[in-house]
Motif scaffolding. Sequence first.
Motif, PDB file in Angstrom:
ATOM      1  N   ALA A 154       0.835  -1.207   0.000  1.00  0.00           N
ATOM      2  CA  ALA A 154       0.000   0.000   0.000  1.00  0.00           C
ATOM      3  C   ALA A 154       0.869   1.256   0.000  1.00  0.00           C
ATOM      4  O   ALA A 154       0.556   2.249  -0.679  1.00  0.00           O
ATOM      5  CB  ALA A 154      -0.932   0.000   1.208  1.00  0.00           C
ATOM      6  N   LEU A 155       1.975   1.225   0.756  1.00  0.00           N
ATOM      7  CA  LEU A 155       2.894   2.370   0.776  1.00  0.00           C
ATOM      8  C   LEU A 155       3.505   2.578  -0.610  1.00  0.00           C
ATOM      9  O   LEU A 155       3.580   3.711  -1.101  1.00  0.00           O
ATOM     10  CB  LEU A 155       3.990   2.123   1.810  1.00  0.00           C
ATOM     11  CG  LEU A 155       5.101   3.188   1.861  1.00  0.00           C
ATOM     12  CD1 LEU A 155       4.554   4.527   2.328  1.00  0.00           C
ATOM     13  CD2 LEU A 155       6.241   2.724   2.776  1.00  0.00           C
ATOM     14  N   TYR A 156       3.942   1.511  -1.243  1.00  0.00           N
ATOM     15  CA  TYR A 156       4.543   1.590  -2.574  1.00  0.00           C
ATOM     16  C   TYR A 156       3.547   2.202  -3.563  1.00  0.00           C
ATOM     17  O   TYR A 156       3.884   3.109  -4.341  1.00  0.00           O
ATOM     18  CB  TYR A 156       4.941   0.183  -3.013  1.00  0.00           C
ATOM     19  CG  TYR A 156       5.616   0.093  -4.366  1.00  0.00           C
ATOM     20  CD1 TYR A 156       6.994   0.124  -4.477  1.00  0.00           C
ATOM     21  CD2 TYR A 156       4.861  -0.054  -5.531  1.00  0.00           C
ATOM     22  CE1 TYR A 156       7.631   0.019  -5.714  1.00  0.00           C
ATOM     23  CE2 TYR A 156       5.474  -0.156  -6.770  1.00  0.00           C
ATOM     24  CZ  TYR A 156       6.853  -0.123  -6.861  1.00  0.00           C
ATOM     25  OH  TYR A 156       7.455  -0.218  -8.091  1.00  0.00           O
ATOM     26  N   THR A 157       2.314   1.731  -3.539  1.00  0.00           N
ATOM     27  CA  THR A 157       1.290   2.190  -4.484  1.00  0.00           C
ATOM     28  C   THR A 157       0.908   3.638  -4.226  1.00  0.00           C
ATOM     29  O   THR A 157       0.743   4.434  -5.159  1.00  0.00           O
ATOM     30  CB  THR A 157       0.044   1.298  -4.383  1.00  0.00           C
ATOM     31  OG1 THR A 157       0.424  -0.062  -4.615  1.00  0.00           O
ATOM     32  CG2 THR A 157      -1.007   1.716  -5.396  1.00  0.00           C
ATOM     33  N   TRP A 184      10.275   5.717  -7.513  1.00  0.00           N
ATOM     34  CA  TRP A 184      11.266   5.880  -6.445  1.00  0.00           C
ATOM     35  C   TRP A 184      12.679   5.849  -7.028  1.00  0.00           C
ATOM     36  O   TRP A 184      12.946   5.172  -8.033  1.00  0.00           O
ATOM     37  CB  TRP A 184      11.143   4.754  -5.420  1.00  0.00           C
ATOM     38  CG  TRP A 184       9.928   4.820  -4.550  1.00  0.00           C
ATOM     39  CD1 TRP A 184       8.938   5.755  -4.565  1.00  0.00           C
ATOM     40  CD2 TRP A 184       9.590   3.864  -3.539  1.00  0.00           C
ATOM     41  NE1 TRP A 184       7.992   5.457  -3.620  1.00  0.00           N
ATOM     42  CE2 TRP A 184       8.365   4.304  -2.974  1.00  0.00           C
ATOM     43  CE3 TRP A 184      10.174   2.709  -3.053  1.00  0.00           C
ATOM     44  CZ2 TRP A 184       7.735   3.605  -1.949  1.00  0.00           C
ATOM     45  CZ3 TRP A 184       9.557   2.008  -2.033  1.00  0.00           C
ATOM     46  CH2 TRP A 184       8.349   2.468  -1.480  1.00  0.00           C
ATOM     47  N   ARG A 185      13.584   6.536  -6.377  1.00  0.00           N
ATOM     48  CA  ARG A 185      14.973   6.517  -6.828  1.00  0.00           C
ATOM     49  C   ARG A 185      15.562   5.103  -6.734  1.00  0.00           C
ATOM     50  O   ARG A 185      16.266   4.632  -7.625  1.00  0.00           O
ATOM     51  CB  ARG A 185      15.815   7.497  -6.004  1.00  0.00           C
ATOM     52  CG  ARG A 185      15.477   8.958  -6.272  1.00  0.00           C
ATOM     53  CD  ARG A 185      16.461   9.882  -5.572  1.00  0.00           C
ATOM     54  NE  ARG A 185      16.189  11.271  -5.935  1.00  0.00           N
ATOM     55  CZ  ARG A 185      15.352  12.058  -5.272  1.00  0.00           C
ATOM     56  NH1 ARG A 185      14.723  11.584  -4.202  1.00  0.00           N
ATOM     57  NH2 ARG A 185      15.149  13.292  -5.660  1.00  0.00           N
ATOM     58  N   THR A 186      15.284   4.458  -5.617  1.00  0.00           N
ATOM     59  CA  THR A 186      15.737   3.075  -5.433  1.00  0.00           C
ATOM     60  C   THR A 186      14.568   2.247  -4.943  1.00  0.00           C
ATOM     61  O   THR A 186      13.921   2.594  -3.941  1.00  0.00           O
ATOM     62  CB  THR A 186      16.893   2.992  -4.408  1.00  0.00           C
ATOM     63  OG1 THR A 186      17.942   3.878  -4.815  1.00  0.00           O
ATOM     64  CG2 THR A 186      17.436   1.576  -4.318  1.00  0.00           C
ATOM     65  N   LYS A 187      14.290   1.157  -5.643  1.00  0.00           N
ATOM     66  CA  LYS A 187      13.155   0.292  -5.273  1.00  0.00           C
ATOM     67  C   LYS A 187      13.530  -1.185  -5.424  1.00  0.00           C
ATOM     68  O   LYS A 187      12.684  -2.034  -5.737  1.00  0.00           O
ATOM     69  CB  LYS A 187      11.929   0.628  -6.124  1.00  0.00           C
ATOM     70  CG  LYS A 187      12.153   0.594  -7.632  1.00  0.00           C
ATOM     71  CD  LYS A 187      10.862   0.963  -8.349  1.00  0.00           C
ATOM     72  CE  LYS A 187      11.014   0.889  -9.872  1.00  0.00           C
ATOM     73  NZ  LYS A 187      11.904   1.941 -10.387  1.00  0.00           N
ATOM     74  N   GLN A 235       6.314  10.322  -3.384  1.00  0.00           N
ATOM     75  CA  GLN A 235       5.370  11.390  -3.682  1.00  0.00           C
ATOM     76  C   GLN A 235       3.962  10.901  -3.414  1.00  0.00           C
ATOM     77  O   GLN A 235       3.629   9.759  -3.725  1.00  0.00           O
ATOM     78  CB  GLN A 235       5.475  11.816  -5.156  1.00  0.00           C
ATOM     79  CG  GLN A 235       6.850  12.265  -5.583  1.00  0.00           C
ATOM     80  CD  GLN A 235       6.879  12.624  -7.060  1.00  0.00           C
ATOM     81  OE1 GLN A 235       5.862  12.964  -7.654  1.00  0.00           O
ATOM     82  NE2 GLN A 235       8.045  12.559  -7.668  1.00  0.00           N
ATOM     83  N   GLY A 236       3.149  11.769  -2.840  1.00  0.00           N
ATOM     84  CA  GLY A 236       1.765  11.408  -2.566  1.00  0.00           C
ATOM     85  C   GLY A 236       1.481  11.406  -1.075  1.00  0.00           C
ATOM     86  O   GLY A 236       2.112  12.137  -0.301  1.00  0.00           O
ATOM     87  N   THR A 237       0.541  10.564  -0.672  1.00  0.00           N
ATOM     88  CA  THR A 237       0.121  10.512   0.730  1.00  0.00           C
ATOM     89  C   THR A 237       0.426   9.147   1.328  1.00  0.00           C
ATOM     90  O   THR A 237       0.582   8.149   0.616  1.00  0.00           O
ATOM     91  CB  THR A 237      -1.391  10.789   0.844  1.00  0.00           C
ATOM     92  OG1 THR A 237      -2.107   9.838   0.034  1.00  0.00           O
ATOM     93  CG2 THR A 237      -1.724  12.190   0.354  1.00  0.00           C
ATOM     94  N   LEU A 238       0.519   9.109   2.645  1.00  0.00           N
ATOM     95  CA  LEU A 238       0.800   7.858   3.340  1.00  0.00           C
ATOM     96  C   LEU A 238      -0.488   7.085   3.572  1.00  0.00           C
ATOM     97  O   LEU A 238      -1.505   7.660   3.983  1.00  0.00           O
ATOM     98  CB  LEU A 238       1.494   8.132   4.670  1.00  0.00           C
ATOM     99  CG  LEU A 238       2.861   8.816   4.606  1.00  0.00           C
ATOM    100  CD1 LEU A 238       3.406   9.020   6.014  1.00  0.00           C
ATOM    101  CD2 LEU A 238       3.837   8.006   3.763  1.00  0.00           C
TER     102      LEU A 238
END
Length: 516
Positions: free
Chosen positions: A301-304, A311-314, A347-350
Amino acid sequence: MRMRLMIVGVVLAIVLALVGVCARPLMVAAAPVTSIFTCGDVTDIPTGECNALVDLFNSTNGLGWTDRTNWLTGPTVCDTWRGVGCDIEADGQKHVVIIQLTHNNLVGTIPGTLGNLPYLQALYLDFNSLSGSIPAGLGNLHELRLLALNNNQLSGSIPPELGSLLKLNYLYLSNNQLTGQIPGELGNLVYLFCLDLGYNRLSGPVPASLGNLTSLRRLCLDNNPDLSGPLPSTLTNLKLDYFSYNNTGVCAPSDPAFQAWLQSIPKVVGNGRICGNPPPPGFNCSAVRDVTLQECQALVALYTSTGGSSWRTKTNWLTANTVCTWYGVSCSLGHVRGLTLTNNGLQGTLPSELGNLTSMQTLYLNNNAGLTGSLPSTLTSVPLTTFSYAGTGLCAPAGAAFQNWLRTVRTVSGTGLTCGVTYTVTVNTPTVSPEPSRALAFVNVSARFTDTTPQGGPYTCTVDFGDGTTVNGSISGTTCYAYFHQYRSAGSYPVTVQVTNRLGTAGHATKVHRVN
């Protein structure tokens, strides 16, 4: 006969007395007539312009304004009525060129007759309680350089007539309840420096005509969840310094030219969506064995929610079935114990699912400027000992339960922002030196500013000299400076200074400068 005459005389006397009694209140009420304001008594501006100001006063509950000094008094308006500034124009007469009523408790609607101010260059009605629609008549203000209607309760669509304001440099319509599509006519505003439409209810696609705004440096479309479709490829014509489109339904084209343009912008707050990119195939938390199902789902859910594909590193995220090998995830005894995603382009919301990481002790989200919104209230279920979210736009819920939990975290490095609190950057009226100046002489501009935002810096500032020239100013302490500008010809020029903090909150102020 004599008796009858006497009776008639008495009746006449009584009638006359009653008439006198009834007439006296009328005389008393009529006495203040000489103090009633009429625009016919005004000597310094045309009657039509005075009437437009009176309409503004009446339609926005002028009697309830925070400051209505001298309004509806005569015989002069210019630099007498609070917030009204004038200048002598080419016809040799004084005309209204600025209305500055920011933070002044205006309640009501904007009258269309404001379009009868043909020389108006700056209209500040921001941070009030204005409702209703934006009148199409504002499209008649052909000398307008700045229109600030942000932070009100305006509704309805953006009138396409605003596309007639061909000299406009700044258009602020954010933090309202505007609906409908962004009119393509805004693409006519080729001298526009800043377009802020964020925090509304706009829908549909972003018009390709915005790619015509080659003077644009700041474009804010954020927090319009119903904006949809791909960002137009024409936007690559723009040389933006700031671009925000987080919390929208738009996506960024995947072609290399658009992606290279997006990466060339110094500050982008996006939503992480790339057109045509589906979620990674084949991943299912039910195949994970090294942490609990709920913990895996929380990380997904955090990733989405935070644009994980950008992300710079994933490394290994949503590809490996061993969560403890995912970049930034640390585990112990079958549970997620820590998460470190510092400066990783989130970027976005938690998501609220973070509250399911009930064994996590350390959480580092700092220096991800694209993170915005509220910290999830569900974090109170997480036994954190270290929590870092400085360098983001995240705010802490004001409720006692969350604040009490936050105090239990041993080490906190946050933003200092509290959800529900409006933070503002306020710029004082610029100083232009010398004042007035002469054509081809050097002028300098300075403006002090204040910011209620905790940890608001670093700041950037721009100075629009009103003659088609906009420069990046320099910041020293709480003052913006710009030096050595030359005006080529005599006239009146609206000098606008804008200061922006690290979260993208901007304040601005204008002064009309006279060049002889």
